[in-house]
Design a protein around this motif. Structure first.
Motif, PDB file in Angstrom:
ATOM      1  N   VAL A  68       0.837  -1.207   0.000  1.00  0.00           N
ATOM      2  CA  VAL A  68       0.000   0.000   0.000  1.00  0.00           C
ATOM      3  C   VAL A  68       0.870   1.254   0.000  1.00  0.00           C
ATOM      4  O   VAL A  68       0.639   2.195  -0.789  1.00  0.00           O
ATOM      5  N   SER A  71       2.674   1.695  -3.387  1.00  0.00           N
ATOM      6  CA  SER A  71       1.699   2.037  -4.435  1.00  0.00           C
ATOM      7  C   SER A  71       1.244   3.488  -4.310  1.00  0.00           C
ATOM      8  O   SER A  71       1.206   4.224  -5.305  1.00  0.00           O
ATOM      9  N   VAL A  72       0.906   3.913  -3.109  1.00  0.00           N
ATOM     10  CA  VAL A  72       0.455   5.297  -2.902  1.00  0.00           C
ATOM     11  C   VAL A  72       1.573   6.284  -3.247  1.00  0.00           C
ATOM     12  O   VAL A  72       1.346   7.276  -3.957  1.00  0.00           O
TER      13      VAL A  72
END
Length: 194
Positions: A68, A71-72
């Protein structure tokens, strides 16, 4: 986590100097004599990580957070696809290695606590187990545990909803092959097998 000579937690009662040999109306007692090793705790933590819901969650949480976060950050930074993929693979590998390393460190800490107990003598029946180490004795009731799992070398008893506490009982301590089968039968009557 507080560990008994069995390698787990949640003690019911403390006794001093009692002879742990006992027979009950509900069946015969089984006896294990062993000296705990760091490898016992590593095997127990690996098995818990694979087969208990709490263990699987603990193993998966770090890589998921890494996925996460990478990806962010990659989306916010408008990173090219090859950079995003390389960073993602590297971060998942690093967090997975960290989880394995963390289990090894935890196992060594548990063993360092247990090492001073020396040789352990455990007698188990349908009521629970009496564990006597060099200078210490504990009685553990099966009701403090919820589940158990079995590995090639151990029985691992898990407590509570999150299986945070556990007990390690090495099979090598059995006085004979029948004792391993008898302990398995006792555990099956009193706990849920994972």
């Amino acid at each position: 986590m507080t560990l008994t000579c069995l390698g787990g937690s949640l003690l019911m009662e403390t006794r001093g100097g009692d002879s742990p040999r006992q027979d009950t109306d509900s069946g015969r007692a089984v006896e294990f004599i062993y000296r705990p090793t760091a490898a016992d705790f590593e095997e127990a933590l690996r098995a818990r990580a694979r087969r208990s819901p709490a263990g699987r969650a603990q193993v998966l949480i770090s890589p998921l957070i890494a996925i996460v976060a990478v990806s962010v950050c990659s989306i916010l930074q408008d990173a090219p696809l090859p950079v995003w993929i390389f960073t993602l693979v590297l971060s998942v590998a690093a967090t997975s290695w960290g989880a394995v390393r963390g289990r090894r460190i935890a196992a060594r800490r548990m063993f360092s606590f247990m090492e001073s107990y020396g040789q352990c003598h455990v007698v188990a029946d349908d009521r629970g187990a009496v564990t006597t180490g060099e200078g210490v004795s504990h009685t553990t009731d099966w009701r403090v545990f919820r589940d158990y799992l079995e590995t090639p070398g151990l029985f691992v008893l898990l407590s509570g909803d999150r299986a945070a506490g556990f007990v390690v009982l090495p099979k090598r301590g059995a006085q004979g092959p029948a004792d391993v089968d008898w302990l398995r039968a006792i555990l099956d009557r009193n706990l849920k097998r994972l």
